[in-house]
Structure formats: structure tokens, C-alpha cells
Design a protein around this motif. Structure first.
Motif, PDB file in Angstrom:
ATOM      1  N   ASP A  12       0.841  -1.191   0.000  1.00 11.70           N
ATOM      2  CA  ASP A  12       0.000   0.000   0.000  1.00 11.70           C
ATOM      3  C   ASP A  12       0.878   1.244   0.000  1.00 11.70           C
ATOM      4  OD1 ASP A  12      -1.793   2.047   0.432  1.00 11.70           O
ATOM      5  OD2 ASP A  12      -2.722   1.140   2.197  1.00 11.70           O
ATOM      6  N   SER A  30       0.157   4.345   0.151  1.00 14.64           N
ATOM      7  CA  SER A  30      -0.247   5.406   1.081  1.00 14.64           C
ATOM      8  C   SER A  30       0.261   5.163   2.493  1.00 14.64           C
ATOM      9  CB  SER A  30      -1.768   5.580   1.085  1.00 14.64           C
ATOM     10  OG  SER A  30      -2.397   4.409   1.547  1.00 14.64           O
ATOM     11  N   SER A  31       0.371   3.908   2.898  1.00 11.83           N
ATOM     12  CA  SER A  31       0.871   3.605   4.240  1.00 11.83           C
ATOM     13  C   SER A  31       2.353   3.259   4.238  1.00 11.83           C
ATOM     14  CB  SER A  31       0.080   2.432   4.843  1.00 11.83           C
ATOM     15  OG  SER A  31       0.414   1.227   4.175  1.00 11.83           O
TER      16      SER A  31
END
Length: 81
Positions: free
Chosen positions: A56, A58-59
Motif C-alpha cells: 500500500d 499510502s501507508s
């Protein structure tokens, strides 16, 4: 949302052995393999690998890299590089 990145990474000959060169992001596993093979043939290059990572963005949470293929004189254990 998980995304898979495909990468070709050359390894160049350095004074103290082999060092990772500049990674190239590719659109598919096949493109990464073809790019890694081409990079492995460049002068001063010891070899190259094609690998993928899924995670991911975004993380920043990504799984370990999965080796797709390696070219040239590469050690079996790439974790030491």
C-alpha cells in the motif's frame, strides 16, 4: 489498496565487490525481466535482477521483494548486497 511494482535492478562492479545500481520501474513482470536482461549486458555491470513488491503506497507497508529472475554473475543470497 495494494499495488504491485515491477523493478529491474542492475548491479555494478565496485572496488569492494558488487553494488546496486539505479532501479528501473517497469509496467509488468515481463517488462522487468527484459529490462534486467538488457541491463546485465551493459559494460561494468555484474548482473541484474527483476523483482516485484506488493503493498500500500499510502501507508508505505510493502511485502518482501519477490525475485522474478536474475542475470549474470549474481550470488544466490541477494540479501547481503
Amino acid at each position: 489498496m495494494d499495488v504491485t511494482y515491477y523493478v529491474a535492478l542492475p548491479f555494478v562492479i565496485a572496488d569492494d565487490g558488487v553494488a546496486a545500481g539505479e532501479a528501473v520501474e517497469c509496467l509488468s513482470a515481463n517488462a522487468a525481466v527484459m529490462r534486467a536482461e538488457a541491463l546485465s549486458r551493459k559494460p561494468g555491470c555484474a548482473g541484474a535482477v527483476a523483482f516485484s513488491r506488493t503493498g500500500d503506497p499510502s501507508s508505505g507497508d510493502f511485502s518482501d521483494a519477490k525475485l522474478i529472475r536474475k542475470f549474470g554473475e549474481m550470488p544466490d543470497d541477494l540479501s547481503t548486497l
